[in-house]
Motif scaffolding. Structure first.
Motif, PDB file in Angstrom:
ATOM      1  N   PRO A 104     -39.432 -16.198   0.856  1.00  0.00           N
ATOM      2  CA  PRO A 104     -39.907 -14.765   1.403  1.00  0.00           C
ATOM      3  C   PRO A 104     -40.662 -14.788   2.722  1.00  0.00           C
ATOM      4  O   PRO A 104     -40.530 -14.040   3.579  1.00  0.00           O
ATOM      5  CB  PRO A 104     -40.739 -14.218   0.444  1.00  0.00           C
ATOM      6  CG  PRO A 104     -41.230 -15.443  -0.525  1.00  0.00           C
ATOM      7  CD  PRO A 104     -40.186 -16.417  -0.448  1.00  0.00           C
ATOM      8  N   LYS A 105     -41.512 -15.908   3.069  1.00  0.00           N
ATOM      9  CA  LYS A 105     -42.269 -15.914   4.268  1.00  0.00           C
ATOM     10  C   LYS A 105     -41.560 -16.125   5.535  1.00  0.00           C
ATOM     11  O   LYS A 105     -41.514 -15.440   6.336  1.00  0.00           O
ATOM     12  CB  LYS A 105     -43.227 -16.549   4.276  1.00  0.00           C
ATOM     13  CG  LYS A 105     -44.378 -16.173   3.048  1.00  0.00           C
ATOM     14  CD  LYS A 105     -45.886 -17.185   3.196  1.00  0.00           C
ATOM     15  CE  LYS A 105     -46.823 -16.677   2.204  1.00  0.00           C
ATOM     16  NZ  LYS A 105     -47.920 -17.591   1.997  1.00  0.00           N
ATOM     17  N   MET A 106     -40.509 -17.086   5.323  1.00  0.00           N
ATOM     18  CA  MET A 106     -39.742 -17.610   6.334  1.00  0.00           C
ATOM     19  C   MET A 106     -38.701 -16.628   6.589  1.00  0.00           C
ATOM     20  O   MET A 106     -38.359 -16.119   7.762  1.00  0.00           O
ATOM     21  CB  MET A 106     -38.916 -18.753   6.108  1.00  0.00           C
ATOM     22  CG  MET A 106     -38.302 -19.553   7.183  1.00  0.00           C
ATOM     23  SD  MET A 106     -39.597 -20.311   8.438  1.00  0.00           S
ATOM     24  CE  MET A 106     -40.321 -21.564   7.627  1.00  0.00           C
ATOM     25  N   THR A 107     -38.198 -15.948   5.581  1.00  0.00           N
ATOM     26  CA  THR A 107     -37.081 -14.694   5.788  1.00  0.00           C
ATOM     27  C   THR A 107     -38.031 -13.712   6.423  1.00  0.00           C
ATOM     28  O   THR A 107     -37.428 -13.034   7.335  1.00  0.00           O
ATOM     29  CB  THR A 107     -36.876 -14.180   4.409  1.00  0.00           C
ATOM     30  OG1 THR A 107     -36.280 -15.373   3.752  1.00  0.00           O
ATOM     31  CG2 THR A 107     -36.023 -12.881   4.229  1.00  0.00           C
ATOM     32  N   GLU A 108     -39.190 -13.397   6.193  1.00  0.00           N
ATOM     33  CA  GLU A 108     -39.919 -12.175   6.966  1.00  0.00           C
ATOM     34  C   GLU A 108     -40.114 -12.684   8.492  1.00  0.00           C
ATOM     35  O   GLU A 108     -39.878 -11.889   9.358  1.00  0.00           O
ATOM     36  CB  GLU A 108     -41.162 -11.961   6.258  1.00  0.00           C
ATOM     37  CG  GLU A 108     -40.848 -11.260   4.914  1.00  0.00           C
ATOM     38  CD  GLU A 108     -42.347 -11.214   3.986  1.00  0.00           C
ATOM     39  OE1 GLU A 108     -43.229 -11.491   4.578  1.00  0.00           O
ATOM     40  OE2 GLU A 108     -42.262 -10.782   2.987  1.00  0.00           O
ATOM     41  N   LEU A 109     -40.433 -13.889   8.734  1.00  0.00           N
ATOM     42  CA  LEU A 109     -40.519 -14.240  10.170  1.00  0.00           C
ATOM     43  C   LEU A 109     -39.141 -14.052  10.826  1.00  0.00           C
ATOM     44  O   LEU A 109     -39.051 -13.767  11.821  1.00  0.00           O
ATOM     45  CB  LEU A 109     -40.816 -15.774  10.160  1.00  0.00           C
ATOM     46  CG  LEU A 109     -40.953 -16.440  11.566  1.00  0.00           C
ATOM     47  CD1 LEU A 109     -41.973 -15.810  12.429  1.00  0.00           C
ATOM     48  CD2 LEU A 109     -41.404 -17.989  11.393  1.00  0.00           C
ATOM     49  N   ALA A 110     -38.128 -14.463  10.057  1.00  0.00           N
ATOM     50  CA  ALA A 110     -36.729 -14.573  10.742  1.00  0.00           C
ATOM     51  C   ALA A 110     -36.601 -12.907  11.115  1.00  0.00           C
ATOM     52  O   ALA A 110     -35.916 -12.666  12.303  1.00  0.00           O
ATOM     53  CB  ALA A 110     -35.825 -15.057   9.909  1.00  0.00           C
ATOM     54  N   GLY A 111     -36.609 -11.909  10.308  1.00  0.00           N
ATOM     55  CA  GLY A 111     -36.365 -10.722  10.500  1.00  0.00           C
ATOM     56  C   GLY A 111     -37.619  -9.869  11.815  1.00  0.00           C
ATOM     57  O   GLY A 111     -36.605  -9.125  12.263  1.00  0.00           O
ATOM     58  N   ARG A 112     -38.556 -10.593  11.834  1.00  0.00           N
ATOM     59  CA  ARG A 112     -39.475 -10.321  12.868  1.00  0.00           C
ATOM     60  C   ARG A 112     -39.091 -10.679  14.204  1.00  0.00           C
ATOM     61  O   ARG A 112     -39.158 -10.031  15.139  1.00  0.00           O
ATOM     62  CB  ARG A 112     -40.927 -10.458  12.671  1.00  0.00           C
ATOM     63  CG  ARG A 112     -41.468  -9.749  11.512  1.00  0.00           C
ATOM     64  CD  ARG A 112     -43.049  -9.883  11.600  1.00  0.00           C
ATOM     65  NE  ARG A 112     -43.283 -11.259  11.948  1.00  0.00           N
ATOM     66  CZ  ARG A 112     -43.746 -12.102  10.420  1.00  0.00           C
ATOM     67  NH1 ARG A 112     -43.693 -11.444   9.193  1.00  0.00           N
ATOM     68  NH2 ARG A 112     -44.160 -13.544  10.551  1.00  0.00           N
ATOM     69  N   ARG A 113     -38.569 -11.949  14.440  1.00  0.00           N
ATOM     70  CA  ARG A 113     -38.410 -12.850  15.579  1.00  0.00           C
ATOM     71  C   ARG A 113     -36.910 -13.276  15.827  1.00  0.00           C
ATOM     72  O   ARG A 113     -36.717 -13.738  17.122  1.00  0.00           O
ATOM     73  CB  ARG A 113     -39.360 -13.893  15.559  1.00  0.00           C
ATOM     74  CG  ARG A 113     -40.848 -13.401  15.393  1.00  0.00           C
ATOM     75  CD  ARG A 113     -41.949 -14.453  15.916  1.00  0.00           C
ATOM     76  NE  ARG A 113     -41.546 -14.810  17.203  1.00  0.00           N
ATOM     77  CZ  ARG A 113     -42.175 -15.673  17.830  1.00  0.00           C
ATOM     78  NH1 ARG A 113     -43.088 -16.338  17.203  1.00  0.00           N
ATOM     79  NH2 ARG A 113     -41.934 -16.173  19.349  1.00  0.00           N
ATOM     80  N   THR A 114     -36.062 -12.932  15.078  1.00  0.00           N
ATOM     81  CA  THR A 114     -34.682 -13.442  15.201  1.00  0.00           C
ATOM     82  C   THR A 114     -33.768 -12.395  14.886  1.00  0.00           C
ATOM     83  O   THR A 114     -34.113 -11.368  14.360  1.00  0.00           O
ATOM     84  CB  THR A 114     -34.323 -14.695  14.727  1.00  0.00           C
ATOM     85  OG1 THR A 114     -34.169 -14.590  13.093  1.00  0.00           O
ATOM     86  CG2 THR A 114     -35.404 -15.775  14.779  1.00  0.00           C
ATOM     87  N   PRO A 172     -44.335 -25.622   8.146  1.00  0.00           N
ATOM     88  CA  PRO A 172     -43.031 -25.047   8.586  1.00  0.00           C
ATOM     89  C   PRO A 172     -43.135 -23.546   9.237  1.00  0.00           C
ATOM     90  O   PRO A 172     -42.525 -23.158  10.314  1.00  0.00           O
ATOM     91  CB  PRO A 172     -42.221 -24.756   7.299  1.00  0.00           C
ATOM     92  CG  PRO A 172     -43.202 -24.942   6.289  1.00  0.00           C
ATOM     93  CD  PRO A 172     -44.222 -25.975   6.765  1.00  0.00           C
ATOM     94  N   LEU A 173     -43.820 -22.757   8.681  1.00  0.00           N
ATOM     95  CA  LEU A 173     -44.131 -21.274   9.212  1.00  0.00           C
ATOM     96  C   LEU A 173     -44.658 -21.460  10.602  1.00  0.00           C
ATOM     97  O   LEU A 173     -44.332 -20.931  11.478  1.00  0.00           O
ATOM     98  CB  LEU A 173     -44.865 -20.525   8.518  1.00  0.00           C
ATOM     99  CG  LEU A 173     -44.274 -19.797   7.223  1.00  0.00           C
ATOM    100  CD1 LEU A 173     -45.402 -19.005   6.308  1.00  0.00           C
ATOM    101  CD2 LEU A 173     -43.240 -18.890   7.803  1.00  0.00           C
ATOM    102  N   ALA A 174     -45.845 -22.512  10.792  1.00  0.00           N
ATOM    103  CA  ALA A 174     -46.408 -22.339  12.098  1.00  0.00           C
ATOM    104  C   ALA A 174     -45.478 -23.157  13.144  1.00  0.00           C
ATOM    105  O   ALA A 174     -45.488 -22.635  14.358  1.00  0.00           O
ATOM    106  CB  ALA A 174     -47.983 -23.126  11.824  1.00  0.00           C
TER     107      ALA A 174
END
Length: 290
Positions: free
Chosen positions: A145-155, A115-117
């Motif tokens: 938490p990891k997907m939330t952090e990705l969302a915060g960085r890139r969306t 999912p993350l990759a």
């Protein structure tokens, strides 16, 4: 207005699956009533951007958000091109929501579930499109938490499903002040506890059996016992707002006070018809800025 979405919106399956003429008429009325954003689900794929276009044609000021399209069912280059067409045609009122669904959806696409990759790779294609999809015009159905952090960085931020105001507070602490938090909130306009909880359980039953939603609920402090038998009263009352419009408004305000920017309401338990009378009854919440 919170990030241009308005403080409160409508999330509706019927705005994708109903009669096309009634969809257009209902969307125009929701726009007139002041609902800031109209949300439609990705469901099993299909022409979700075409369904967005129908809503955008029917409205003048409301935003239209896909909440959300599975990255396994929509090719990123096609999604970017379709989103650009909508933005150019309708005054940049479209928002693109993306989700990783579950392992079964990935298997259906002939892919391993990373999912993350894979979300990161999908966003890369949106960034490299002939007309890139700007981060502020896309968001993610992040729960962990990891997907939330990705969302915060890139969306623009997150659109979480089946969460409590406490989750909104935790997400705000994790993301900081900038990113959008726009939780989905199921509602039942019914004051009798037995009827309201029955309607909520009938809707949530399938989701409680999905591993990624179960893990999210465990992170929120619920137990195996809470998820059993269609959901405990504690679970149902925590993730579904039921009662009169004033009581539902209190739940919306709790999310806002916890750090959410926008809350989208999904009316459940109203049967298969377009719940227009319930939307009208809830409309005072828009005017109150709940």
């Amino acid at each position: 207005m919170r990030r241009g979405l308005g403080p409160i919106g409508i999330w509706s399956i019927e705005l994708r699956t109903g009669d096309p003429h009634e969809i257009s008429d209902a969307a125009a009325e929701l726009d007139e009533l002041g609902w800031g954003t109209l949300w439609i689900p990705g469901l099993g794929g299909g022409d979700v951007l075409g369904d967005s276009a129908r809503l955008l044609r029917a409205t003048r000021t409301a935003k239209v958000a896909v909440g959300v399209a599975s990255i396994w069912r929509h090719q990123p280059a096609e999604t970017a091109a379709g989103h650009t067409r909508l933005q150019n045609a309708f005054g940049r009122r479209h928002l693109l929501g993306l989700g990783v669904s579950d392992p079964a959806a990935a298997r259906g696409a002939g892919r391993p579930y990373r999912p993350l990759a894979d979300m990161g790779a999908y966003l890369d294609v949106l960034d490299r499109a002939p007309v890139p999809v700007p981060p502020e015009e896309r968001f993610m159905a992040a729960l962990g938490p990891k997907m939330t952090e990705l969302a915060g960085r890139r969306t623009a931020g997150v659109h979480p499903f089946m969460v409590t105001p406490e989750y909104s507070a935790a997400a705000r602490e994790r993301l900081g002040d900038g990113p959008l938090i726009a939780p989905y909130q199921a509602v039942v306009l019914e004051g009798e506890a037995g009827k309201a909880r029955t309607a909520a359980r009938e809707f949530l039953d399938v989701f409680l059996g999905m591993d990624h939603y179960a893990r999210s609920l465990f992170r929120q402090g619920f137990t195996e016992e809470d998820l059993a038998g269609g959901g405990s009263d504690r679970l149902i009352d925590s993730v579904v707002a039921w009662g009169d419009a004033e009581t539902i408004g209190k739940r919306v305000r709790a999310h806002h006070q916890a750090g959410a920017d926008h809350v989208c309401l999904h009316v459940v338990g109203a049967g298969s018809a377009m719940p227009r009378s319930v939307w009208r009854e809830l409309a005072p919440l828009v005017r109150a800025g709940s």
